[in-house]
Design an enzyme around this catalytic site. Structure first.
Site, short mmCIF file in Angstrom:
data_model
loop_
_atom_site.label_atom_id
_atom_site.label_comp_id
_atom_site.label_asym_id
_atom_site.label_seq_id
_atom_site.Cartn_x
_atom_site.Cartn_y
_atom_site.Cartn_z
N ASN A 9 0.91 -1.27 -0.07
CA ASN A 9 0.12 0.07 0.07
C ASN A 9 1.08 1.12 0.08
O ASN A 9 1.44 1.65 1.04
CB ASN A 9 -0.99 -0.11 1.18
N LYS A 16 3.88 1.02 2.58
CA LYS A 16 3.48 0.15 3.56
C LYS A 16 3.61 -1.32 3.04
O LYS A 16 2.97 -1.55 1.79
CB LYS A 16 2.00 0.36 4.17
N ARG A 93 -2.45 -2.09 -3.45
CA ARG A 93 -3.53 -1.24 -3.54
C ARG A 93 -3.48 -0.18 -4.35
O ARG A 93 -2.36 0.58 -4.79
CB ARG A 93 -3.71 -0.45 -2.06
N HIS A 181 -12.10 4.29 -1.43
CA HIS A 181 -12.26 3.45 -0.19
C HIS A 181 -12.86 2.17 -0.50
O HIS A 181 -13.33 1.64 0.44
CB HIS A 181 -13.01 4.38 0.67
N LEU A 209 -14.72 6.74 8.18
CA LEU A 209 -14.18 8.14 9.00
C LEU A 209 -12.66 7.94 9.42
O LEU A 209 -12.40 7.53 10.62
CB LEU A 209 -15.02 8.51 10.00
N ARG A 241 -8.71 17.64 3.58
CA ARG A 241 -9.40 18.05 2.31
C ARG A 241 -10.58 18.72 2.49
O ARG A 241 -11.36 18.10 3.61
CB ARG A 241 -9.58 16.88 1.48
N ASP A 283 -5.85 16.39 13.16
CA ASP A 283 -6.22 15.03 14.13
C ASP A 283 -7.38 15.35 14.93
O ASP A 283 -7.24 16.23 15.57
CB ASP A 283 -5.09 14.99 14.78
N GLY A 328 -10.02 5.04 11.47
CA GLY A 328 -9.78 5.43 12.75
C GLY A 328 -10.59 6.39 13.54
O GLY A 328 -10.67 6.03 14.57
N ILE A 329 -11.40 7.17 12.99
CA ILE A 329 -12.39 8.11 13.92
C ILE A 329 -13.60 7.13 14.00
O ILE A 329 -14.17 7.23 15.34
CB ILE A 329 -12.64 9.33 13.14
N GLY A 330 -14.06 6.54 13.10
CA GLY A 330 -15.15 5.73 13.19
C GLY A 330 -15.09 4.64 14.46
O GLY A 330 -15.76 4.19 15.16
N GLU A 331 -13.72 4.01 14.04
CA GLU A 331 -13.74 2.83 15.25
C GLU A 331 -13.02 3.38 16.86
O GLU A 331 -13.35 2.68 17.71
CB GLU A 331 -12.32 2.05 14.69
N HIS A 332 -12.58 4.56 16.77
CA HIS A 332 -11.94 5.02 17.90
C HIS A 332 -12.70 6.01 18.83
O HIS A 332 -12.04 6.40 19.79
CB HIS A 332 -10.47 5.12 17.93
N GLU A 379 -8.03 -3.10 4.98
CA GLU A 379 -7.95 -3.08 3.64
C GLU A 379 -7.05 -4.18 2.99
O GLU A 379 -7.21 -4.70 1.93
CB GLU A 379 -7.68 -1.49 2.99
P1 ADP Z 1 -5.89 6.85 7.09
O1 ADP Z 1 -6.92 7.42 6.31
O2 ADP Z 1 -4.74 7.61 7.04
O3 ADP Z 1 -5.82 5.37 6.80
P2 ADP Z 1 -7.00 6.15 9.68
O4 ADP Z 1 -8.23 5.37 9.43
O5 ADP Z 1 -5.91 5.52 10.37
O6 ADP Z 1 -6.38 7.07 8.56
O7 ADP Z 1 -7.40 7.21 10.53
C1 ADP Z 1 -6.60 8.14 11.19
C2 ADP Z 1 -7.17 9.23 11.91
O8 ADP Z 1 -8.20 8.74 12.89
C3 ADP Z 1 -6.42 10.31 12.68
O9 ADP Z 1 -6.19 11.42 11.71
C4 ADP Z 1 -7.18 10.56 13.83
O10 ADP Z 1 -7.66 11.92 13.80
C5 ADP Z 1 -8.25 9.63 13.95
N1 ADP Z 1 -8.20 9.09 15.26
C6 ADP Z 1 -7.47 7.91 15.73
N2 ADP Z 1 -7.87 7.55 16.85
C7 ADP Z 1 -8.97 8.31 17.26
C8 ADP Z 1 -9.48 8.49 18.62
N3 ADP Z 1 -9.09 7.71 19.75
N4 ADP Z 1 -10.35 9.61 18.84
C9 ADP Z 1 -10.65 10.46 17.71
N5 ADP Z 1 -9.88 10.38 16.56
C10 ADP Z 1 -8.98 9.28 16.15
#
Ligand code: ADP
Length: 396
Positions: A9, A16, A93, A181, A209, A241, A283, A328-332, A379
């Site tokens: 990727n 990566k 990818r 995506h 997200l 973006r 972030d 990232g955001i959706g999961e965490h 992915e």
């Molecule tokens: P990419 O699109 O680069 O693959 P990711 O899916 O890994 O990105 O998401 C990265 C983003 O997820 C980071 O920019 C960060 O803003 C967000 N993120 C990661 N952990 C958290 C968290 N615990 N709370 C809020 N946002 C998070």
């Protein structure tokens, strides 16, 4: 005999990799992963175990090392860490497969020429995806290479969902909505089928997200609409973006502000989104922790746009049977999920606050008319499965 499958990727500054070992029909198993980062500045190779322990590291001081040198180092390391398996294929990818490719394909010279011709459609990503394919062909000519496209999953969109209201000649030459995506959405669609088969056979909106963010309407496992369009700039505001923007703004910037096309590109891709609105960071973690009202405004705009797109994508499917958060955001981020679910409560979404705080699986109440799920995306695993299927002439 076990097969080794290398997944690549590649982006503008990093390559990566993930190495999978595959035995029979079982799910490919992640054996190691890592990256070469700082490609054009100070290349740094690191390989990690699946748990994140550092297995190997190397730094170079030369900032002009060709991709071939870095790929050769990566391949040599991989070949030394196959654990008795044989390296059989590499899956890449590739952001753009154009209107033609709805499935992954084996790389050959003719395909490379076709993918090269798509560079103008994704100038910031496609060249970086193709460079390691070429380098790998040079250092390992016999290796089967498979291109897996971010656009492929969306080729099932009906023509109306792919159209811009532009003169036909422009649409005919490829100015249309492609969607991105796709490897993430395909993985999520398959996971949802395992976790909740009834919901998966219905009308699902998935919110991917991450630092790049988009949403997809999936009906019975197939993409029918998405928020990204001709490029990965459309739809939701992202880390840096803009997301969707009135095309008149671009004309204003060019004609009234005298900006060059390059300056507008940098503004739209690198300086906007969460970073541009907050003036603080791209972030989400930083913005959620900040007291600055501009950080809150950026978060509000992000959530507001997601909520509007849930409605729009549901309209494209004439209803909604499930909502899924990923990336990232959706999961965490329970906070962002909660805000989106509150904004979509009118549709029949009831969040279970305790489950949302836990973070995985179902986060809606048992009585919620529309269930909500958090499903981690992968992915790389999707690419590994596709590559194995192409290698064996089977389907994923
Ligand atoms: P990419 O699109 O680069 O693959 P990711 O899916 O890994 O990105 O998401 C990265 C983003 O997820 C980071 O920019 C960060 O803003 C967000 N993120 C990661 N952990 C958290 C968290 N615990 N709370 C809020 N946002 C998070």
């Amino acid at each position: 005999m076990r097969d080794g499958i290398l997944v690549i990727n590649a982006g503008s500054s990093s390559i990566k990799f993930s190495l999978y070992l595959s035995n029979g029909d079982e799910k490919p198993l992640l054996s190691s992963r890592g990256q070469v980062e700082g490609i054009a500045s100070a290349p740094h190779f690191v390989a990690l175990s699946p748990e994140g322990a550092v297995l190997a590291e190397r730094r170079w001081t030369d900032s002009h090392l060709p991709h071939e040198t870095l790929l050769k180092h990566l391949i040599d390391w991989v070949e030394d860490h196959l654990d008795g398996a044989t390296l059989r294929a590499a899956g890449h990818r590739v952001v753009h497969g154009g209107a033609r490719y709805a499935q992954p394909v084996v790389v050959d010279a003719a395909l490379m020429a076709e993918l090269e011709a798509l560079v103008p459609l994704a100038p910031l990503h496609q060249p970086h995806n193709l460079a390691p394919i070429r380098a790998l062909t040079a250092v390992h000519p016999g290796l089967l290479q498979v291109a897996c496209f971010d656009t492929a999953f969306h080729r099932s969109n009906p023509p109306v969902a792919q159209a811009f209201a532009l003169p036909r000649a422009l649409s005919d030459e490829g100015v249309r909505r492609y969607g991105f995506h796709g490897l993430s959405y395909e993985y999520i669609a398959r996971q949802l089928k395992r976790i909740a088969p009834a919901a998966a056979s219905g009308r699902v909106v998935v919110a991917h997200l991450g630092s790049g963010a988009s949403m997809c309407a999936i009906r019975d496992g197939r993409s029918v609409a998405s928020t990204m369009g001709f490029t990965a700039l459309d739809g939701l505001p992202m880390g840096t973006r803009t997301g969707a923007i009135d095309a008149g703004v671009i004309l204003y910037l060019l004609e009234q502000k005298g900006m060059s096309a390059k300056e507008v590109e940098t503004l739209l891709y690198k300086k906007s989104g969460l970073l541009g609105v907050s003036g603080i960071s791209n972030d989400m973690r930083v913005l959620l922790a900040s007291e600055d009202p501009h950080a809150a405004e950026a978060v509000h705009l992000f959530v507001y746009r997601i909520c509007r797109e849930v409605g729009s994508l549901a309209a494209a499917m004439q209803g909604l049977d499930a909502l899924v958060f990923t990336a990232g955001i959706g999961e965490h981020s329970p906070e962002i999920r909660a805000q989106v679910c509150r904004g979509a409560a009118w549709m029949g979404i009831e969040l279970d606050e305790a489950a949302n705080a836990q973070g995985a699986g179902v986060i809606s109440t048992l009585d919620s008319p529309i269930p909500v799920y958090v499903i981690p995306t992968d992915e790389e695993m999707m690419i590994a499965k596709h590559t194995r299927a192409v290698m064996r002439g089977t389907k994923v």
